[in-house]
Every structure is written in C-alpha cells, then in structure tokens.
Design a protein around this motif. Structure first.
Motif, mmCIF file in Angstrom:
data_model
loop_
_atom_site.group_PDB
_atom_site.id
_atom_site.type_symbol
_atom_site.label_atom_id
_atom_site.label_comp_id
_atom_site.label_asym_id
_atom_site.label_seq_id
_atom_site.Cartn_x
_atom_site.Cartn_y
_atom_site.Cartn_z
ATOM 1 N N ASN A 1 0.867 -1.199 0.000
ATOM 2 C CA ASN A 1 0.000 0.000 0.000
ATOM 3 C C ASN A 1 0.895 1.238 0.000
ATOM 4 N N PRO A 2 1.475 1.569 -1.152
ATOM 5 C CA PRO A 2 2.480 2.641 -1.220
ATOM 6 C C PRO A 2 1.986 3.992 -0.707
ATOM 7 N N ALA A 3 0.684 4.241 -0.781
ATOM 8 C CA ALA A 3 0.168 5.538 -0.355
ATOM 9 C C ALA A 3 0.023 5.647 1.163
ATOM 10 N N VAL A 4 0.141 4.543 1.857
ATOM 11 C CA VAL A 4 -0.057 4.534 3.310
ATOM 12 C C VAL A 4 1.261 4.850 4.023
ATOM 13 N N GLN A 5 1.201 5.793 4.960
ATOM 14 C CA GLN A 5 2.359 6.143 5.763
ATOM 15 C C GLN A 5 2.382 5.291 7.039
ATOM 16 N N THR A 6 3.580 4.997 7.526
ATOM 17 C CA THR A 6 3.716 4.262 8.779
ATOM 18 C C THR A 6 4.744 4.933 9.677
ATOM 19 N N LYS A 7 4.504 4.816 10.964
ATOM 20 C CA LYS A 7 5.483 5.189 11.981
ATOM 21 C C LYS A 7 5.642 3.994 12.910
ATOM 22 N N THR A 8 6.850 3.729 13.373
ATOM 23 C CA THR A 8 7.061 2.654 14.333
ATOM 24 C C THR A 8 7.538 3.248 15.655
ATOM 25 N N VAL A 9 6.991 2.722 16.740
ATOM 26 C CA VAL A 9 7.372 3.170 18.078
ATOM 27 C C VAL A 9 7.736 1.935 18.888
ATOM 28 N N VAL A 10 8.976 1.863 19.325
ATOM 29 C CA VAL A 10 9.448 0.708 20.094
ATOM 30 C C VAL A 10 9.082 0.909 21.563
ATOM 31 N N VAL A 11 8.140 0.103 22.036
ATOM 32 C CA VAL A 11 7.675 0.175 23.423
ATOM 33 C C VAL A 11 7.515 -1.248 23.944
ATOM 34 N N ASP A 12 8.210 -1.578 25.007
ATOM 35 C CA ASP A 12 7.988 -2.849 25.689
ATOM 36 C C ASP A 12 6.897 -2.610 26.724
ATOM 37 N N LEU A 13 5.686 -3.018 26.401
ATOM 38 C CA LEU A 13 4.545 -2.728 27.269
ATOM 39 C C LEU A 13 4.628 -3.469 28.599
ATOM 40 N N ALA A 14 5.512 -4.460 28.700
ATOM 41 C CA ALA A 14 5.704 -5.141 29.979
ATOM 42 C C ALA A 14 6.470 -4.274 30.967
ATOM 43 N N LYS B 1 11.634 2.906 32.733
ATOM 44 C CA LYS B 1 11.857 2.635 31.314
ATOM 45 C C LYS B 1 10.552 2.711 30.523
ATOM 46 N N GLY B 2 9.485 2.220 31.115
ATOM 47 C CA GLY B 2 8.190 2.272 30.454
ATOM 48 C C GLY B 2 7.688 3.692 30.302
ATOM 49 N N ASP B 3 7.925 4.522 31.304
ATOM 50 C CA ASP B 3 7.503 5.922 31.230
ATOM 51 C C ASP B 3 8.181 6.641 30.069
ATOM 52 N N GLU B 4 9.453 6.366 29.868
ATOM 53 C CA GLU B 4 10.187 6.990 28.761
ATOM 54 C C GLU B 4 9.640 6.521 27.424
ATOM 55 N N ALA B 5 9.319 5.223 27.316
ATOM 56 C CA ALA B 5 8.778 4.692 26.070
ATOM 57 C C ALA B 5 7.426 5.303 25.754
ATOM 58 N N LEU B 6 6.583 5.465 26.763
ATOM 59 C CA LEU B 6 5.265 6.066 26.541
ATOM 60 C C LEU B 6 5.387 7.540 26.175
ATOM 61 N N ARG B 7 6.422 8.192 26.685
ATOM 62 C CA ARG B 7 6.663 9.573 26.278
ATOM 63 C C ARG B 7 6.955 9.641 24.779
ATOM 64 N N LEU B 8 7.703 8.661 24.280
ATOM 65 C CA LEU B 8 7.991 8.605 22.841
ATOM 66 C C LEU B 8 6.701 8.362 22.045
ATOM 67 N N LEU B 9 5.790 7.543 22.593
ATOM 68 C CA LEU B 9 4.517 7.299 21.918
ATOM 69 C C LEU B 9 3.700 8.585 21.845
ATOM 70 N N ARG B 10 3.645 9.318 22.948
ATOM 71 C CA ARG B 10 2.896 10.582 22.933
ATOM 72 C C ARG B 10 3.488 11.558 21.926
ATOM 73 N N ALA C 1 -1.023 -1.366 30.457
ATOM 74 C CA ALA C 1 -0.600 -0.813 29.174
ATOM 75 C C ALA C 1 -1.795 -0.340 28.354
ATOM 76 N N LEU C 2 -2.872 -1.110 28.371
ATOM 77 C CA LEU C 2 -4.078 -0.711 27.650
ATOM 78 C C LEU C 2 -4.532 0.677 28.099
ATOM 79 N N THR C 3 -4.513 0.903 29.415
ATOM 80 C CA THR C 3 -4.941 2.186 29.962
ATOM 81 C C THR C 3 -3.963 3.299 29.598
ATOM 82 N N GLU C 4 -2.669 3.015 29.701
ATOM 83 C CA GLU C 4 -1.659 4.040 29.423
ATOM 84 C C GLU C 4 -1.658 4.444 27.951
#
Length: 216
Positions: free
Chosen positions: A93-106, A112-121, A164-167
C-alpha cells in the motif's frame, strides 16, 4: 402442596431468567456475524494506532487498516519485526504512511516504560489519529498455580494486559476528544465471555476481562 408449588415456581422463574440471559449473550454475538456494510474508518481520522502489530490478530488488523487507506502508528517491542510489518505495508500500500514506536509494554509503570510512553505521545502528537486498536496481550506463563511461576512473570502479564491498555489509551484519547471523533477497539479474550472462571489462568482471565468493562 401450596408451599412446594411456590418453591417450584420460584425455581422455574430463576431457570427461565438464566436461560434468557444466556440466550441473549449468544444472540448478541451472533448478530456480529451478520453481513454489514463496511465502515469507512477514514471518517474517524487519517491515522490509526495498533499495539502488537507484528503477528496474529494485530498483524491482520494492521494490514486490513492499511488496505483501507489508513496511515499507521505501529507499537511493539521488537524493532526488527516492526520494520518488517512497516515494509510489508509500504510495499503493498504505497500511499499509506507508517510510523514505528518501540515500546515494551511489559515495562509500563516503570521508569523505562515511562520513557517509552513519552515517545509514543510524541509520535502521535499532531496526527489525526481516529482509531486505536489495543491488541497487545501476554498469555504466558500458562496453566500454572500462582506459586509455580516467578511473581515478576505475573506482574508483567498484568502490565501488558491491563496497565498498558490504559496508558496507551491515555496517550491517544486526548486528541480524539479534542477533535470530537474516534474509535477505540480493545482486543479481549473469548474465554472471559464463555467461561465464568478459568482454572490456572486466573490472572490472564481477570486482566483480559478488564478489556470488556473498561469503557473509554
């Protein structure tokens, strides 16, 4: 005889109510199988966030959203697998854009999780995110008594399936509320609907049951 008759009638009424409740639950799920006109998800927004998109249900959802022209923020713990699914989407799907965010939800609720969620935000900031699919889940350890696994393993399960679902929702929902539109899909487990209790899977069962009752 009159007392026995009243007792019998009470049991009959309770039995009928139980059968009616079970029948309603079954029918309410069968209705979901009826053919319906596909929803144009783009009316919610141009982007979707999918957790756990590298395999199973999450991968299928991500590919289907891409097929429908929705740009994707892919959230997972394995950078290589995230890149693989991103490349697959870009090639099909060449027209579709993607972003990847590395987050270990465990690691949610840890530094470490707080920093990852900051990257998601940061990743979703300014994006027109209209769909959130909370798919990531952890089922291991499986079929064990509480004392048979390290307590950290159970805590990791709770972090992924519940916290993680809530965060993640808390990171995405403010934008939906501001725009006045959006859809949230929480992927639970059929076991929580079909089986009142699930021996040796108590923590998994309880944490996934949360998905059914948590209304954003």
């Amino acid at each position: 005889m009159g007392g026995n008759g009243a007792w019998f009638m009470s049991l009959a009424v309770l039995g009928a109510l139980h059968v009616a409740a079970v029948a309603f639950r079954v029918l309410s799920r069968l209705v979901l199988l009826l053919p319906r006109r596909p929803t144009d998800l783009r009316r919610y927004g141009a982007w979707a966030v999918v957790t756990g998109p590298t395999s199973g249900i999450g991968q299928s959802v991500a590919l289907e959203l891409a097929r429908r022209g929705i740009n994707l923020v892919l959230v997972g713990r394995d950078p290589a697998k995230l890149q693989d699914i991103s490349d697959t989407i870009s090639s099909t799907n060449p027209a579709v854009q993607t972003k990847t965010v590395v987050v270990d939800l465990a690691l949610v609720a840890t530094p470490k999780g707080d920093e990852a969620l900051r990257l998601l935000r940061q990743a979703v900031a300014g994006l027109d995110v209209g769909v959130l699919v909370n798919n990531a889940g952890l089922a291991k350890p499986c079929a064990l008594f509480l004392h048979e696994a390290d307590v950290e393993a159970w805590v990791r399960m709770i972090r992924v399936n519940l916290w993680a679902l809530t965060e993640v929702a808390a990171a995405v929902l403010p934008g939906m509320v501001e725009r006045g539109r959006g859809a949230v899909v929480n992927i639970g487990s059929g076991t929580t609907q079909a089986i009142p209790s699930f021996p040796l899977y108590t923590i998994y069962h309880a944490s996934k049951r949360y998905h059914a009752f948590y209304v954003f």
